[in-house]
Design an enzyme around this catalytic site. Structure first.
Site, PDB file in Angstrom:
ATOM      1  N   ASP A 181       6.892   1.486   3.074  1.00  0.00           N
ATOM      2  CA  ASP A 181       6.799   0.501   1.981  1.00  0.00           C
ATOM      3  C   ASP A 181       7.844   0.826   0.920  1.00  0.00           C
ATOM      4  O   ASP A 181       8.522  -0.078   0.399  1.00  0.00           O
ATOM      5  CB  ASP A 181       5.431   0.559   1.285  1.00  0.00           C
ATOM      6  CG  ASP A 181       4.263   0.285   2.197  1.00  0.00           C
ATOM      7  OD1 ASP A 181       3.998   1.111   3.075  1.00  0.00           O
ATOM      8  OD2 ASP A 181       3.615  -0.770   2.026  1.00  0.00           O
ATOM      9  N   ASP A 206       0.874  -1.191   0.000  1.00  0.00           N
ATOM     10  CA  ASP A 206       0.000   0.000   0.000  1.00  0.00           C
ATOM     11  C   ASP A 206       0.902   1.230   0.000  1.00  0.00           C
ATOM     12  O   ASP A 206       0.684   2.175   0.749  1.00  0.00           O
ATOM     13  CB  ASP A 206      -0.944  -0.012   1.210  1.00  0.00           C
ATOM     14  CG  ASP A 206      -0.226  -0.023   2.547  1.00  0.00           C
ATOM     15  OD1 ASP A 206       0.948  -0.460   2.602  1.00  0.00           O
ATOM     16  OD2 ASP A 206      -0.816   0.408   3.557  1.00  0.00           O
ATOM     17  N   ASP A 242       7.814  -1.915   7.515  1.00  0.00           N
ATOM     18  CA  ASP A 242       7.902  -2.675   6.255  1.00  0.00           C
ATOM     19  C   ASP A 242       9.349  -3.036   5.885  1.00  0.00           C
ATOM     20  O   ASP A 242       9.603  -4.173   5.454  1.00  0.00           O
ATOM     21  CB  ASP A 242       7.213  -1.898   5.120  1.00  0.00           C
ATOM     22  CG  ASP A 242       5.710  -1.797   5.358  1.00  0.00           C
ATOM     23  OD1 ASP A 242       5.182  -2.581   6.163  1.00  0.00           O
ATOM     24  OD2 ASP A 242       5.069  -0.932   4.749  1.00  0.00           O
TER      25      ASP A 242
END
Ligand code: BDR
Ligand code: CA
Length: 313
Positions: free
Chosen positions: A17, A12, A241
């Site tokens: 990320d 996402d 992440d």
């Protein structure tokens, strides 16, 4: 020398990320076969734009990018603009030169990658919506995917509520559905992330500036550090992440984990909705089992993250 691990990333694409993807691209231990996008930290169009922009920046436009769900399985969303900024990258705009999303959707993209690479490692950095839907639509994925490595959940306090972590709170039904497939699964919890908090001094000591990817890393994290200061009064950084990706690249980074039966709280009226409970401790039936990671090696993580600076863009 062990073989390169084929991985498929579901994201996402918010700030951390992006750093996790940068880490994967900088690591010879893994080969990214595809990236699927899901709504979470930001809307689906921004997620796609961010991933395509990042791949373009890293000269990896050969990696296919797929569009996934624009909301959770039941049609809801959470807003994370305060953490990741509008657009998801803390105000950083990456231009996607020569990179477009595939016509094939996320579910079909994952199936194609898994068929081409049996034993594939699936790394999920966002809500599990795409994965739950894919496993439901294509049960054969169960025999093709070797392992799912998930960022999500909290055993201690969460980051969106006292009980729940963002990715699991965004789509708890999807988590239940994935757990019930009984596939080999590792879950990097919010607890592990908190355990590895970097103070500003420790963060500065990483000395990431001075190369194009290193400067991008610093530009991305600036917004997150400011959010932490605004909200908690401390200039610190967490790497949920990237730490999950690090567990895939170097599984020896894991210093504490437990095989646990997990049960998700799905009650829409409960303040605990989205919590991932230790089923045995709660005396409840588990939705499924996973290796729950609660601690990782700081030194090993530090040396991995520094690779980003040296990526030859
Ligand atoms: C998770 O939620 C998002 O804010 C991050 O990208 C990470 O995947 C942490 O709870
Ligand atoms: Ca994420």
């Amino acid at each position: 020398m062990s073989e390169t691990k084929k991985i498929f990333i579901d994201t996402d694409c918010g700030i951390d990320d992006a750093v996790a993807i940068m880490l994967a691209l900088s690591s010879p231990e893994v080969d990214v076969t595809g990236i699927s996008c899901v709504a979470g930290n930001t809307d689906i169009d921004s997620v796609i734009k961010n991933v395509c922009g990042l791949l373009s920046f890293f000269c990896r436009t050969d990696i296919p990018v797929y569009r996934g769900f624009p909301h959770s399985l039941i049609g809801t969303k959470l807003n994370a603009d305060d953490v990741h900024g509008k657009g998801g990258l803390g105000g950083v705009e990456l231009e996607a030169i020569g990179k477009r999303v595939e016509k094939k959707n996320a579910l079909d993209g994952l199936l194609e990658a898994a068929k081409a690479n049996p034993g594939l490692t699936l790394v999920t950095l966002g809500p599990l919506t795409n994965i739950a839907a894919a496993l439901n639509l294509y049960p054969q994925l169960k025999g093709l995917i070797g392992e799912i490595v998930v960022m999500g959940g909290a055993i201690g306090p969460g980051n969106v509520t006292k009980y729940a972590e963002f990715n699991f709170a965004f789509d708890p039904e999807a988590v239940t559905s994935c757990l019930s497939c009984e596939m080999p699964m590792k879950i990097l919890t919010w607890d592990a992330t908190v355990e590895l908090t970097f103070t500003e001094k420790e963060y500065d000591a990483l000395d990431m500036g001075g190369s194009e990817p290193g400067d991008l890393f610093l530009d991305l994290q600036r917004f997150y550090m400011n959010y932490k200061e605004r909200t908690y009064g401390k200039r610190v950084i967490n790497f949920p992440d990237p730490l999950t990706m690090a567990c895939v690249i170097d599984p020896d980074i894991i210093t504490a984990s437990e095989n646990m039966g997990l049960r998700m709280v799905l009650d829409r009226n409960s303040e605990k909705r989205g919590a991932s409970l230790d089923a045995a401790a709660e005396n409840q039936k588990a939705d499924g089992k996973a290796q729950v990671i609660t601690e990782c090696s700081r030194d090993r993580f530090t040396s991995l993250i520094k690779r980003i600076k040296d990526y030859p863009c």
